[in-house]
Every structure is written in structure tokens, then in C-alpha cells.
Scaffold this active site. Structure first.
Site, PDB file in Angstrom:
ATOM      1  N   ARG B  25       0.830  -1.210   0.000  1.00 37.47           N
ATOM      2  CA  ARG B  25       0.000   0.000   0.000  1.00 37.47           C
ATOM      3  C   ARG B  25       0.860   1.254   0.000  1.00 37.47           C
ATOM      4  O   ARG B  25       0.467   2.291  -0.522  1.00 37.47           O
ATOM      5  CB  ARG B  25      -0.916   0.020   1.240  1.00 37.47           C
ATOM      6  N   CYS B  48      -7.391 -19.607  14.175  1.00 38.93           N
ATOM      7  CA  CYS B  48      -8.324 -19.534  15.321  1.00 38.93           C
ATOM      8  C   CYS B  48      -9.699 -20.041  14.941  1.00 38.93           C
ATOM      9  O   CYS B  48     -10.511 -20.369  15.807  1.00 38.93           O
ATOM     10  CB  CYS B  48      -8.479 -18.104  15.811  1.00 38.93           C
ATOM     11  N   ARG B  75      -2.484  -8.187  -6.116  1.00 38.95           N
ATOM     12  CA  ARG B  75      -2.120  -6.934  -5.437  1.00 38.95           C
ATOM     13  C   ARG B  75      -0.612  -6.670  -5.501  1.00 38.95           C
ATOM     14  O   ARG B  75      -0.079  -5.863  -4.739  1.00 38.95           O
ATOM     15  CB  ARG B  75      -2.577  -6.976  -3.982  1.00 38.95           C
ATOM     16  N   TRP B 444     -24.422  -1.098  38.322  1.00 37.91           N
ATOM     17  CA  TRP B 444     -22.970  -1.190  38.480  1.00 37.91           C
ATOM     18  C   TRP B 444     -22.492  -2.323  37.589  1.00 37.91           C
ATOM     19  O   TRP B 444     -22.807  -3.484  37.851  1.00 37.91           O
ATOM     20  CB  TRP B 444     -22.586  -1.508  39.935  1.00 37.91           C
TER      21      TRP B 444
END
Lengths: 462, 462
Positions: B25, B48, B75, B444
């Protein structure tokens, strides 16, 4: 044994009773007398819970009561219900009370060494024709909620109009929808959710429409129209609009209830809320304290005081006051303006400043807006959310975050709330070590994606 | 036009390809050649996510691939798949590669101006008898996941044993349960969830048992027993335990894959991970960078470096490296040790230090543990959670938080992660302006309740 001190509390709800309870924890009944006066019929109830009780999610009114008068009394707090304080005499250190159950009874004076003002807020009720007609409901107390429920149960309700699209307004819209009504929300401003920037409010507007709740912007109510039976039948708006209504709910927000304090000459801020120091002591008065919906709080981002009626602040104020009255040390440093709400499955959150608020205090800022998901994109239930971030020009300091999305969107604002409190820059935020696993977040949490984009925007703005 | 620079990346996953993409980029193909070598068959995949694919929540393997080799190539990144780097020559600034698809082919040298080492981690595989038997599966790559899925689909699986109860271990336990197996998780330590303190791990243990997943502590595997067909049939543990298993999954965690780096004489830390500076440059090497699962990161709470293999860190490292290689400015300040995981509807989270870790670095602390709910107690779906907080003695600085609960528990740890990053005390935390509304939190927030209790504990400890 030294002289026994006397604490008088005006208001038996969150702030007042938290203060009383905390003071009691620190001082025994031999050391401190605690008397609290509440003009209503309930103590320590969750006003924020009323929409969910009206909507039927919470079946019983009493589930909203955190602690009954009897429970407070058993803890050594002399809580007098249906007793209104009508005057504060600061020179003589006493308050005058009236028993609302015995209208003819003599008013009485009660002396104090410490006074806590926790008089709360009152709903905005514009002086329009027809506002007092049967079927028009404000929502502030449990009695208000019960009155609305009675209306919903006794009358045939097809059309409901909510005037005002703040938090209470949208929450009540959902409640009325749950009860089977066709709901229209009228907002006087040119945006449907004035607690957000217009572009983010528009997302809420769109989503609410998708859920079958009609929202109308630029629709200031001018009159409540009634039928032959005297009951509400429609709401008229500027420019000739007319919206059928079998019931009308006011969601125009609240103002601090400070007439007593004003009469006593106590200092009020621009919004009419009491001004306190960081220990929640009313400015200039050593032994007068105030907290909850009747005070203005310091906004740590703008440096101004603001009125924010929210149970979570009220509870914190009460804690701080009770600790100080009890001889301890505590301060309430201020807020950053966090709020979350939910309408059907839409979650709406904000913290810090809106664009308009940033401009008002002379801050120059950049904005970044991104779309991301609540979970990893491939994980079931990943829901879209939009995050908007404001950062100060040049310094890159975080100024505010707004989030609109579905499940998992709202509480993400807490990350920004802590970052605001800590004075972080958006670039610092890009490195935050937030919890990541596919069921909880994409590999870049949406808040971090927004921080990255905001960082680029700060750099580009030079 | 100046001399064209050459960037070589070893490893085509999160850290490596983030670095390559960010560098691209910032620099055009006229300015910078980018070549990346990946020995596997997939690029940029979510390790994951493998447990959720194996468990069936994610139907297709390819959903776990963030970007294919072709997408990277389009890219402007010359990504060479199935190409292993076999040597790094720092003096000559080149790497030697081998084409794994053509075993006989000559090895080739590639020169670099910048080198990124993103070699990842390898699963711990104890050298036990029978570990190579069919039916024993590690889980690191998509190929590993596919092999396990093949086993689950082809064999009749009644009993599954997971060795190790870290994150991957518990996530795989859920996945195997989803596939209908009776699951036993064996943990060598005397606690079933070594990523938490024992008292909090016990809550996970209990909840997992309630979900029909058996957990066994103090059960170090000593041998994988095989049947007449050579396939796994049981796992034997110290002290004579034997657990029937038609399939065995290893969940013993990972170690940094740094053999190449070690051979090149690059600096490694105590866990065997590469040591970098804050710009993710390998210490002492101007043009060699490293990130992801092969590095050690600075733990901001303990001041030590640690090895934490987590995709979210790897992505951040890659960004920082790419920006620096591209001529920009970026640093990775470190981590606070945040991790969240989920097993069935149980959410498990931690950030900062465990008690043991605090002691190891010489910190004296107090602890506070509270139970609260994810929503207002009266709001439907309010789920219990336990929050444990560690604070430094005297200073009151937050040291760590662990949370075990159901829906809405896990991501609450982010509040503590930001507070740790900002160096807040637990008393400062009590005033945090977190989002409150009944569907999102009690008045709370549980984290604030824990902070209040921790504040008292700090005061009491003197």
C-alpha cells in the site's frame, strides 16, 4: 461519645439511598442519625427498567425495586415515604417537610448536620393543548408506568405515538410495539435520534422503520387532539401533520428537579442542575451534598458541566457522598458521556462528543466511519455494525465514538469510554490488546478498525 | 528512479501477508519488489477458526481463508506457495528456498534489502509412544483440520480425548462434542484451565462437566495406546489412568517456529521467540523484521517479554512492519495479555497477570472476586458471571482481570485491557463511565463491582 451527627437526605431513590446506605456502612447508629424523605410511594427503584416492564419483558413491577423502604429501615435508615420537603433553610440547617398522606397536617422542621439533595429530575412536558387528556403518559416513576399499563390493558390500543426520540422515546417505542400497537415516533429535530450525529441517527431511523416502527423527523408536536369522550385521539404537528393515537407517551427527556435548591440559593449550572465539587459537595457549602439526576456533572472530554440523568451516575454519586459524609475520602471525577440503548435487536451506543458538541467547545476534529462485524465474518451470528469515531486534529486525541449495530455492538463503546478517560489518541488505540476469538470479534475489533481509519484521517488532515 | 528495493517475507500467513500488503500500500511495484514464501498450501487463513470449522459451525474450509494466493498476487505480491526457506544468510542478505512440489529441484537463493520473518509457531507434540498412530491429530493448519475432519467422518467416533486444556484444547472439546463424541480433556497440571488462576479454572471445569465434557486434572499423558489395527484406542496417563479414545486431539499449545532464525544467529528470548524492538525490527538488525507467532512480545504489565500466539497480534505486527518497511512510522508497544475463549455457552476471558505471574515478577497484590450479572438482574437473559481482579498492594494499580460467565461476559475484559494499558488504579476504575441500560448491564457493571471490592482490599491491606 461525641455529639451524634444528623444526616438528612432529600429523595429516596438511587443517589439518595446509595448515599444513605454508604454513610450507614461507615457510621453506626450511635454516631450518625440518617433520615431520608421521599415524596413518592417507592424507594430505590430502577427508572431505566420501566420501558421493559411496560413492554412485558419484566413481568412484575416489584422486580424494579432494588430495596424497599422496610429494607432500608432495617439497615438503620429512617426513611419517611410520602413526605415532601418543601423548604431548605441553610442558615438554620434544617428542612421543612409535609406529610402527603395527611394533607391537613402541620409541616415540620428537621435539623441536619449534613444534607444530601437527591431530588432527581422531572420529565419535560411541553405546555401544549390537550397534554392533560386521558391517554397522555409521562414515564418517570413506577406510578407513571402503572398508569400507562392500565391504559394499555383497559383501552383498545391500535395506534401509539411517542413524542421525542431520545433514549426513553425509542425504548418506549419498542415497549408499545411489544404490546401490539402501531407505533409512530415524532422527533422535532431534523434527525430521528438526537443523541447521535445525524448520519448515525439515520441508521437508527432506517432500522426502526425496518422493525415496523415509524419515525418522523421535523415533526414538532403542537397539540394533542381529543375525541368526544375526552380521550386522546391524535397528535398534531407543525405544518399540519396529524398522527392517530390511542395513547401518547412523552419521551422528551428530563430536566433537573432543583426548585428547592434554587429557592435555597444554591448554585445551579446552565442546564439548571446543581453544581458540585469533585467530592459531590454543593459548591460553596461545606455540609450540603448533591447527586443523581439533579446535578450537573463534569464532562471530561469537553471540560464543561452537563446534565446527564442516568442511574449508573446516580449510584456512583451516592457512594461518593456517603463515603465523604462517613468521614472517608472519595471523589467523582466526571463522565465521558457514555450511553447505550436498545430498540428491538438494534443496539445504539455513544461516548464522548458528537460533532456538534465538539464544535461548541471549539475543538477541531476529523471523523472516520467504518462497517465491521461483531464476530469473525465466517462465524455464525456475525452481525454488521457501524462505528464512527471523532479525533482531535493534530493531536489525534480520541473525542468520541458512536456505534449502531445488532447483538454485540452496544457494549463495545466501553473500550472507547475507558480510552477517553485515559486521554488516549486514536493511534494509541490501534494497538489496544482487546479480546479476540472468532465468536467474539473479527481479528481486528471494529473499534480498532475505526481507530486505524481515524489515525489515517488525522495524518491526512495534517 | 532510485534503486528498486527488495522485500522478502518468510511465511504467508497473518503477520507475513499483513506486512507485505501494508508495504505494498505504501510503495508501488516500481519502488519495491515483494516476494513471500509459504511452505504450506494456504495463505492468510484463520487458524483460530479451525475449531469452529471442525465443529461444524463454519461449514466450508475456504471461509477461513481471508485472502487467497491469487488475490495477493493480483495486489502485486509475488507469493510462492509450497516453497520452504531453508536458510537465511544475513551477511549476503539472501535466503535459500526449496520447492516442496519438486523434491529434486535445485535450491535457489533470493536476495533482499528487507527481510520479514513470520514463520509462526508449531504445536507442542510430546515425544510419547504412539503419538504418530492414526487418529492422533494436531491442529495448526487447514490441512490438520481437514485430516481431523476426515477421521471424524470416516471412522466411528464414540470417544474423543483432548490432551491439554488451554484455549485450543477447550475449543476443540466443544467441536468434538458438536460432532457427537464423548469428550474427555486431560490436563497435566492440577487445574483444568491453566490460562486462569486455579479458583477461576475450577469454575470452567465445573461448567464443562455440566455440559457433558469430562475434564481431568493431574492427568499427564504418558502413552497413546493403539489397537490391533494400529489406530489409537486409548490414552494412558501417569498413575495408571486410561481413557478410551477413537480420536486424540493435541491441545498443548504452541512454541515459536524459530529454527531458521536461530541458525542465522538472530536473538531469541526465554520462550524461544525472536526478540524485536518496538518497530518490530529484530534486535540489532537494521533490515530484518519479525512478527506474529514467532516473536516474543513485551508484556506491559510485567515488563517481561512473553510468547503469545494470537492472530490479532500477528495482524498488528504485520501492519507495523509493513508501514516501517514502506518508509512510514509505526510501533507495537506491547500487550497486556488479553485472551477470550468460548466453550459451548461458557465465556472465558482474562487480561493482565495471573496470581502466579504477578508473584514471578515480584509484584505484591490483593485479589477481589465478585459475582454479578450480564444485564440488570430483572432483565430477561441476565446471566451470572464471576469477575476476579488483581491489584498491586499500596499503589492500587490494576494487575489483571479474569472473567468466567455466559453470554455477555467475555468481551467485558476489554474494559480492563484498556485500563491496564493506561496504567489505571482499581480506584480510578470505579468511576469509569461504562455503558448502562438494563439489557446491557446492571447499574454497576460487574467490572466496576470488582474494582470497588479491589479498592477496599487495597485499603485494607495498607
Amino acid at each position: 461519645m461525641g455529639a451524634k451527627q444528623r444526616l438528612v437526605v432529600i429523595g429516596g431513590d438511587a443517589a439518595g439511598m446509595s448515599a444513605a446506605s454508604q454513610a450507614r456502612r461507615m457510621k453506626s447508629e450511635d454516631e450518625l442519625d440518617i433520615t431520608a424523605f421521599e415524596r413518592g410511594r417507592f424507594s430505590s427503584f430502577s427508572a431505566c427498567g420501566i420501558p421493559y416492564w411496560v413492554g412485558g419483558d419484566v413481568p412484575e413491577r416489584d422486580q424494579l425495586i432494588a430495596r424497599t423502604p422496610e429494607e432500608h429501615r432495617r439497615r438503620g435508615i429512617d426513611l419517611r415515604m410520602r413526605t415532601e420537603v418543601t423548604e431548605i433553610d441553610l442558615d438554620r440547617q434544617c428542612v421543612r417537610t409535609r406529610d402527603l398522606e395527611e394533607p391537613g397536617a402541620e409541616e415540620r422542621w428537621h435539623g441536619f448536620d449534613h444534607l444530601v439533595i437527591a431530588t432527581g429530575a422531572r420529565p419535560v412536558r411541553p405546555p401544549l393543548p390537550g397534554m392533560d387528556a386521558p391517554g397522555v403518559h409521562g414515564i418517570q416513576t413506577l406510578d407513571d408506568g402503572q398508569a400507562l399499563l392500565d391504559t394499555l390493558q383497559k383501552e383498545e390500543i391500535r395506534n401509539a405515538v411517542v413524542i421525542g426520540a431520545g433514549y426513553i422515546g425509542v425504548e418506549m417505542a419498542e415497549a408499545l410495539r411489544h404490546r401490539g400497537a402501531e407505533v409512530t415516533v415524532l422527533e422535532r429535530d431534523d434527525q430521528p435520534m438526537s443523541t447521535l450525529d445525524p448520519d448515525m441517527g439515520a441508521l437508527v431511523h432506517e432500522a426502526m422503520n425496518g422493525m415496523g416502527i415509524r419515525t418522523v423527523a421535523r415533526a414538532a408536536a403542537t397539540e394533542v387532539l381529543t375525541g368526544p369522550d375526552g380521550r386522546v385521539r391524535a397528535v398534531a404537528t407543525e405544518g399540519g401533520g396529524e398522527y392517530r393515537a390511542d395513547v401518547v407517551v412523552l419521551g422528551l427527556g428530563v430536566r433537573p428537579e432543583t426548585s428547592l435548591a434554587k429557592d435555597a440559593g444554591l448554585p445551579l449550572g446552565e442546564s439548571g442542575g446543581l453544581l458540585t465539587d469533585l467530592a459531590m459537595r454543593v459548591r460553596g457549602h461545606e455540609n450540603v451534598w448533591a447527586g443523581g439526576d439533579c446535578v450537573e456533572v463534569l464532562d471530561l472530554v469537553s471540560g464543561r458541566t452537563r446534565h446527564i440523568a442516568l442511574g449508573t451516575h446516580a449510584n456512583k454519586h451516592g457512594q461518593v457522598i456517603g463515603r465523604n459524609v462517613g468521614g472517608g475520602v472519595a471523589t467523582f471525577p466526571g463522565v465521558v458521556g457514555t450511553a447505550v440503548s436498545k430498540v428491538c435487536d438494534l443496539e445504539i451506543a455513544r461516548t464522548g462528543l458528537l460533532e456538534k458538541q465538539a464544535r461548541e467547545v471549539g475543538l477541531q476534529y476529523v471523523t472516520a466511519k467504518i462497517e465491521s462485524t461483531s464476530r469473525a465474518g465466517y462465524y455464525p451470528g456475525a452481525a454488521l455494525m457501524t462505528v464512527k469515531m471523532l479525533a482531535e486534529k493534530r493531536t489525534g486525541r480520541l473525542l468520541g465514538v458512536q456505534i449502531v449495530g445488532r447483538e454485540g455492538a452496544g457494549k463495545r463503546v466501553d473500550v472507547a469510554a475507558v480510552a477517553l478517560t485515559a486521554g488516549m489518541t486514536v493511534e494509541q488505540m490501534t494497538a489496544l490488546d482487546l479480546g479476540y476469538a472468532p465468536p467474539f470479534s473479527p481479528v481486528w475489533d471494529p473499534v480498532l478498525v475505526a481507530a486505524r481509519k481515524a489515525t489515517s484521517a488525522v495524518a491526512a488532515a495534517g
